[in-house]
Design an enzyme around this catalytic site. Structure first.
Site, PDB file in Angstrom:
ATOM      1  CE  LYS A 271      60.434   1.326 -40.858  1.00 31.53           C
ATOM      2  NZ  LYS A 271      60.116   0.847 -42.232  1.00 31.53           N
TER       3      LYS A 271
ATOM      4  N   GLY B  65      52.688   2.859 -43.638  1.00 30.93           N
ATOM      5  CA  GLY B  65      52.198   2.251 -44.874  1.00 30.93           C
ATOM      6  C   GLY B  65      52.453   3.069 -45.993  1.00 30.93           C
TER       7      GLY B  65
ATOM      8  CG  MET C  46      57.472   5.598 -48.756  1.00 30.41           C
ATOM      9  SD  MET C  46      58.662   6.713 -48.698  1.00 30.41           S
ATOM     10  CE  MET C  46      58.214   7.536 -47.235  1.00 30.41           C
TER      11      MET C  46
ATOM     12  NE  ARG D 217      28.098  32.854 -29.930  1.00 28.48           N
ATOM     13  CZ  ARG D 217      29.097  31.942 -30.136  1.00 28.48           C
ATOM     14  NH1 ARG D 217      29.827  31.922 -31.302  1.00 28.48           N
ATOM     15  NH2 ARG D 217      28.819  30.823 -29.486  1.00 28.48           N
TER      16      ARG D 217
ATOM     17  NE  ARG E  87      28.867  39.229 -29.894  1.00 23.62           N
ATOM     18  CZ  ARG E  87      29.245  38.579 -30.846  1.00 23.62           C
ATOM     19  NH1 ARG E  87      30.602  38.703 -31.122  1.00 23.62           N
ATOM     20  NH2 ARG E  87      28.456  37.605 -31.440  1.00 23.62           N
TER      21      ARG E  87
ATOM     22  CD  GLU F 126      34.068  42.550 -33.053  1.00 23.64           C
ATOM     23  OE1 GLU F 126      34.039  41.402 -33.479  1.00 23.64           O
ATOM     24  OE2 GLU F 126      33.219  43.232 -32.426  1.00 23.64           O
TER      25      GLU F 126
ATOM     26  CB  SER G  59      37.110  40.566 -25.499  1.00 21.42           C
ATOM     27  OG  SER G  59      36.564  39.252 -25.968  1.00 21.42           O
TER      28      SER G  59
ATOM     29  N   GLY H 268      38.144  39.744 -30.843  1.00 19.76           N
ATOM     30  CA  GLY H 268      37.219  39.062 -31.578  1.00 19.76           C
ATOM     31  C   GLY H 268      37.946  38.764 -33.132  1.00 19.76           C
ATOM     32  CB  THR H 269      40.874  36.393 -33.436  1.00 22.56           C
ATOM     33  OG1 THR H 269      40.186  35.250 -33.042  1.00 22.56           O
ATOM     34  CG2 THR H 269      41.858  37.089 -32.435  1.00 22.56           C
ATOM     35  CG  ASN H 270      36.135  34.085 -35.543  1.00 18.83           C
ATOM     36  OD1 ASN H 270      37.154  33.628 -35.597  1.00 18.83           O
ATOM     37  ND2 ASN H 270      34.827  33.848 -35.217  1.00 18.83           N
ATOM     38  CG  ASP H 271      33.951  40.258 -37.098  1.00 20.13           C
ATOM     39  OD1 ASP H 271      33.685  40.452 -38.225  1.00 20.13           O
ATOM     40  OD2 ASP H 271      33.070  39.989 -36.295  1.00 20.13           O
TER      41      ASP H 271
HETATM   42  P1  ADP Z   1      56.621  -0.633 -42.476  1.00 16.72           P
HETATM   43  O1  ADP Z   1      57.367   0.643 -42.441  1.00 16.72           O
HETATM   44  O2  ADP Z   1      55.729  -0.714 -43.434  1.00 16.72           O
HETATM   45  O3  ADP Z   1      56.390  -1.294 -41.132  1.00 16.72           O
HETATM   46  P2  ADP Z   1      59.212  -2.187 -42.518  1.00 16.72           P
HETATM   47  O4  ADP Z   1      60.438  -1.761 -42.894  1.00 16.72           O
HETATM   48  O5  ADP Z   1      59.199  -2.219 -40.772  1.00 16.72           O
HETATM   49  O6  ADP Z   1      58.091  -1.415 -42.980  1.00 16.72           O
HETATM   50  O7  ADP Z   1      58.945  -3.611 -42.954  1.00 16.72           O
HETATM   51  C1  ADP Z   1      57.802  -4.275 -43.225  1.00 16.72           C
HETATM   52  C2  ADP Z   1      57.986  -5.682 -42.364  1.00 16.72           C
HETATM   53  O8  ADP Z   1      58.699  -6.102 -42.770  1.00 16.72           O
HETATM   54  C3  ADP Z   1      57.621  -5.648 -40.927  1.00 16.72           C
HETATM   55  O9  ADP Z   1      56.761  -6.507 -40.511  1.00 16.72           O
HETATM   56  C4  ADP Z   1      58.881  -5.858 -40.428  1.00 16.72           C
HETATM   57  O10 ADP Z   1      59.040  -6.329 -39.105  1.00 16.72           O
HETATM   58  C5  ADP Z   1      59.321  -6.988 -41.565  1.00 16.72           C
HETATM   59  N1  ADP Z   1      60.901  -6.717 -41.724  1.00 16.72           N
HETATM   60  C6  ADP Z   1      61.593  -5.816 -42.169  1.00 16.72           C
HETATM   61  N2  ADP Z   1      62.949  -6.096 -42.145  1.00 16.72           N
HETATM   62  C7  ADP Z   1      62.949  -7.538 -41.829  1.00 16.72           C
HETATM   63  C8  ADP Z   1      64.079  -8.355 -41.710  1.00 16.72           C
HETATM   64  N3  ADP Z   1      65.494  -8.006 -41.844  1.00 16.72           N
HETATM   65  N4  ADP Z   1      63.706  -9.616 -41.254  1.00 16.72           N
HETATM   66  C9  ADP Z   1      62.388  -9.931 -40.912  1.00 16.72           C
HETATM   67  N5  ADP Z   1      61.602  -9.065 -41.176  1.00 16.72           N
HETATM   68  C10 ADP Z   1      61.765  -7.770 -41.564  1.00 16.72           C
HETATM   69 MG    MG Z   2      57.671  -1.485 -39.730  1.00 16.39          MG
HETATM   70 MG    MG Z   3      54.024  -1.781 -44.360  1.00 23.95          MG
END
Ligand code: ADP
Ligand code: MG
Ligand code: MG
Length: 927
Positions: free
Chosen positions: A25, A105, A107, A565, A621, A792, A811, A813-816
């Site tokens: 990112k 999703g 973090m 086979r 075979r 094999e 040929s 036979g990499t399983n065996d």
């Molecule tokens: P993820 O990896 O879960 O997509 P993001 O860091 O991209 O997390 O952010 C989550 C949401 O917040 C996204 O929809 C992103 O566009 C929005 N967002 C992040 N930073 C800003 C910002 N500076 N201004 C407006 N929206 C933001």
């Molecule tokens: Mg994002």
């Molecule tokens: Mg998110």
């Protein structure tokens, strides 16, 4: 480490190519800034800072990090004309995570950081919009509380719902400024109660806590599980970066919006902007499925100017990245900002179509078109669809979020899904209102996912697409009641354990199970694979035992059968009795009689294979498995004999009874039934059955082996029972004679399994030569064929030179060979110790899935080298399961093999992998 170490990089300065340092990112935010796209100002704190922080047990940020952060914040203040913590013109930022590999999703992001009572009032004064101010504030308190301080979401949701209910608000947008103020105050209390401390109000304190929280999330359970599942190793991604980015607001009214876009349709590949947006909303609202978003086509009507700018953005992104992009944008009062971009995750259909079209548009080369697709993704295109001839009424319809169809029992939470799916081996459909990252284990265990809320870019949709699992999202007609483990659709109910079917290609949901059909090859896939064939050096053959398998293999582009086979042909229900006769035969004559019955059947099997595959080779075979595999189980036989003995007793009783009763006065019907019963229970017949079973039992005991897989099988069997191999060889040669005589270009190849010494091969070759003479004389026609050996057994590799004297092809036979090289029996290894070996990194992979290049591969290389020393044109291939695995294919290419052979549906995968292997080899040579 000196204080000179650079931890923080402004978007203007960071190296957009260095994803390892800045995360995906962060690197892309830098790159987009530098190519002139409208990105809100910000900076990236490096993954190195994360690793240094996590290593340090004092829980302090590494020296210099906060100093550099302050310097960058000052620069942001200058760029934006605002002040961090300044109540007059408050600067607000988001704190976002991002590692080198995209982990959707996994973090969390904190928005609106920098708000406190003072700056909030300043923001409200500056915008003149109290509703907006409190909305931003309550979001910040919740996100900061959750992500940085660990307050559970439910606590916030509870307060939120209470206010919403009291205000009779249906949606978040219906809440007034006063409601939102009330919510933010309740949220502050929630945090204070949970942590026992007031909510931090100093912006720099907020920032530091947030940075640490993001860093910590790298070693949190969710992230660690995700990396384990997707085999993300430290050399692929190590640590997360933190992105600090000036806030822009999509929730500033009806001229503001937030959304996500794909430069092309990720479901079909269509070359058209695709995505969703929400007016007057912020950040995650689109993804979280709070309201159902609108398709971007709507934006052309609602905000035509913005739609135009979005099209321009799309063009710039694609021209620069030369790849389909998945981007986030926000519109703040008519200003368009790009907040993130990354390579779009697409299903296989879309990947293939965009590869072909982008090449045709001149955006990428053929090589790039081939290299950008993960070969295993092609398997998705071979997903089942619902049988169109099966009439069924959908009970609900949602969004087609990830294609493919699946049936399974409904399960309403991830833990149950894991339990029923993974542990009990049931097919399950995970049914949720919406999914969250913590549901991930349920996805792994499920056949498909169904949600009642959220759009095509909701968590459920994104994750399911990534996994290639069918998903229907936002099926609003379904109301899910998790606590009662049931759901209502209209007035029909379905409960946990009831079978449902979903079709992720059109969003339909059905009650009950619906049959599925195999999908068709698309035009684009044929084009792409034809390019692959041009580039590949390795030929791709298929493992196929029946004419149907062979036809499938041909359809998928196999140029021959690398392994047919013959035991599968023996196992046919109609033939098994004859096969058993052959095995239990006490004399050569009775054995020959059984073989005489099998000969025409096998000849017909082979003839059909040759016919389907001509002019391609068909490698057959000779019989491989231990012969007792065709016989009944010993314990079962014992049980059956005991049962028959019991029956013999009661039969005698019954016959006596019938005599005594005379049954003279019984009604006609009863008498007939009783007679019939008595006849089947004739004591003589029962005794006879017992005798037969006992004979079989003796035979089973004679053939018993302590270690069947290392015992009497393969060529060993062919030498001790020459009649069996002779029958098969004759059948092959006669079938070949028939075909060739009829003008067909049939290419039979006979291969001998389990060979460890050239003497074995010589012996079988003698049968072949003799029968070849006979058949040619019978048919009055010269019969062409090839003769070769499986490799094999470890000794076969070591004796490759002398085997090559007798064989025209090898040929592997990499399983065996893998079992032999490791001295692991596959079942025991996979069930007992391999998982632990993998976890503790004693072995990196399961060698039965990923060819062990260092050990087994070394044996193969030696065998190839030594074999070709004797016979330079020795044809060499692989026919183990590894033959369809891309990394193993790359190795085979390097090792100089001529072909790989794999199961039919993996042929397209192997063709693409073979092309990629050749391209990568060429790339290496160029260096
Ligand atoms: P993820 O990896 O879960 O997509 P993001 O860091 O991209 O997390 O952010 C989550 C949401 O917040 C996204 O929809 C992103 O566009 C929005 N967002 C992040 N930073 C800003 C910002 N500076 N201004 C407006 N929206 C933001
Ligand atoms: Mg994002
Ligand atoms: Mg998110």
């Amino acid at each position: 480490m000196s204080t000179q170490q650079k931890w923080a990089f402004a978007f203007e300065d960071g190296d957009g190519k260095n994803k390892k340092l800045l995360g995906g990112k962060g690197a892309n935010l830098c790159e987009m800034t530098q190519i002139g796209l409208n990105v809100p100002p910000g900076f990236v704190i490096s993954t190195e800072a994360c690793l240094a922080y996590l290593e340090d047990t004092s829980h302090a940020l590494p020296t210099g990090v906060m100093d550099q952060v302050r310097a960058e914040m000052t620069a942001l203040e200058q760029k934006t004309g605002k002040g961090f913590g300044n109540p007059e013109k408050p600067l607000l930022v988001s704190v976002r995570s991002g590692s080198a590999m995209s982990m959707p999703g996994m973090m969390d992001t904190i928005l609106n950081l920098g708000l406190n009572q003072d700056t909030l009032q300043g923001e409200i004064r500056a915008t003149g919009d109290a509703r907006f101010g409190y909305d931003a504030y309550r979001r910040f308190v919740q996100l900061f509380g959750k992500v940085a301080l660990g307050v559970p979401d439910e606590k916030f949701d509870h307060e939120f719902d209470e206010v919403k209910r009291a205000a009779h608000a249906k949606q978040d947008v219906d809440l007034s400024a006063a409601d939102l103020k009330d919510i933010s105050e309740r949220f502050l209390k929630v945090v204070e109660e949970f942590t026992g401390r007031p909510f931090p109000s100093d912006p720099y304190e907020q920032l530091e806590i947030a940075i640490k929280a993001v860093f910590n999330s790298w070693s949190g359970k969710r992230a660690v599980d995700y990396r384990t599942q997707f085999k993300i190793t430290p050399d692929m991604a190590n640590g997360t970066a933190v992105n600090v980015c000036t806030m822009v607001f999509g929730n500033r009214g009806d001229d503001s919006a937030t959304g996500v876009g794909f430069t092309r349709n990720p479901g079909t590949g269509e070359n058209k902007l695709y995505g969703e947006y929400l007016v007057n909303a912020q950040g995650e609202d689109v993804v979280a499925g709070i309201r159902t978003p609108k398709p971007l086509d709507r934006l052309r009507v609602e905000m035509p100017q913005m739609a135009k700018e979005l099209d321009e953005l799309r063009d710039k992104l694609e021209t620069h990245y030369k790849e389909v992009q998945d981007f986030e944008f926000t519109i703040e009062r008519g200003q368009l900002y790009c907040l993130q971009t990354r390579n779009g995750k697409m299903n296989a259909t879309a990947l293939v179509r965009t590869s072909v079209e982008m090449e045709q548009e001149g955006l990428i080369t053929k090589d790039q078109a081939l290299l950008r697709i993960d070969p295993t993704a092609l398997e998705q295109m071979l997903f089942p669809r619902l049988d169109p001839s099966f009439k069924a009424e959908a009970v609900a319809t949602g969004l087609p979020a990830s294609p493919g169809a699946a049936s399974g029992i409904a399960v309403f939470d991830a833990d149950r899904a894991e339990q029923m799916g993974r542990d009990l081996g049931q097919k399950v459909i995970l049914v949720r209102e919406e999914t969250k990252p913590e549901d991930i284990h349920g996805f792994f265990a499920a056949q498909g996912i169904l949600t009642s809320r959220g759009g095509k870019t909701s968590h459920a949709a994104v994750v399911a697409r990534g996994m290639g699992k069918p998903c229907v999202a936002g099926a609003e007609g379904i109301s899910v009641d998790v606590s009662r483990r049931e759901a209502m659709v209209g007035d029909t109910q379905f409960k946990e354990g009831d079978t449902i079917t979903i079709d992720g290609s059109n969003g339909r949901v059905y009650l009950g199970a619906i049959p599925t059909v195999e999908p068709e090859f698309t035009e684009e896939l044929s084009v792409l694979l034809s390019w692959a064939d041009e580039k590949a050096r390795l030929k791709v053959m298929a493992n196929a035992d029946t004419p149907d398998d062979a036809r499938t293999a041909l359809k998928y582009g196999a140029v021959g059968i690398g392994l047919a086979r013959t035991e599968r042909m023996f196992n046919d229900v109609d033939r098994l009795p004859t096969v058993i006769e052959m095995i239990v035969a006490e004399t050569p004559e009775t054995r020959q009689a059984a073989l005489d019955k099998l000969l025409p059947l096998q000849r017909e099997d082979f003839r059909q294979l040759f016919e389907v595959m001509a002019p391609h080779p068909v490698t057959i075979r000779l019989l491989d498995p231990p012969i007792h595999e065709f016989l009944p189980d010993e314990h079962q036989l014992e049980q059956e004999i005991a049962d028959l003995r019991g029956l013999a007793q009661s039969t005698r009783g019954m016959t006596a009874l019938a005599g005594a009763m005379g049954l003279l006065h019984a009604p006609e019907e009863t008498r007939r039934e009783f007679d019939a019963l008595r006849r089947t229970l004739d004591p003589m017949l029962v005794e006879d059955a017992i005798a037969k079973k006992e004979a079989m039992l003796r035979k089973v005991r004679v053939l018993y082996e302590t270690n069947p897989m290392l015992g009497h099988r393969g060529v060993r069997l062919g030498i001790t029972f020459p009649e069996i191999y002779q029958m098969q060889i004759r059948a092959i040669l006669e079938a070949a004679a028939e075909c060739q005589k009829a003008g067909m270009d049939a290419h039979p190849q006979i291969k001998v399994p389990q060979v460890c010494t050239a003497q074995e091969l010589l012996k079988v070759k003698a049968y072949v030569d003799e029968l070849h003479q006979l058949v040619q004389a019978d048919y009055g026609f010269p019969v062409k064929f090839k003769f070769g050996t499986m490799i094999e057994v470890v000794r076969a590799c070591m004796r490759a030179e002398s085997l090559a004297e007798e064989a025209e092809f090898f040929s592997f036979g990499t399983n065996d060979l893998t079992q032999a090289a490791f001295s692991f029996s596959r079942e025991d290894a996979e069930n007992k110790f391999l998982p632990l070996y993998n976890q503790s990194n004693i072995l990196h992979d399961n060698p039965f899935e990923v060819l062990d290049v260092k050990g087994v591969g070394k044996l193969m290389e030696l065998a190839v080298e030594w074999g070709r020393k004797v016979k330079p044109d020795l044809h060499v291939g692989i026919c183990g399961e590894h033959g369809g695995h891309p990394a193993s294919i790359a190795f085979c290419d390097q090792a100089g093999l001529d072909y790989v052979s794999c199961s039919g549906p993996r042929v397209p995968v192997a063709r693409l992998a073979a092309a990629q292997a050749a391209l990568q080899q060429a790339g290496r040579k160029d260096l």
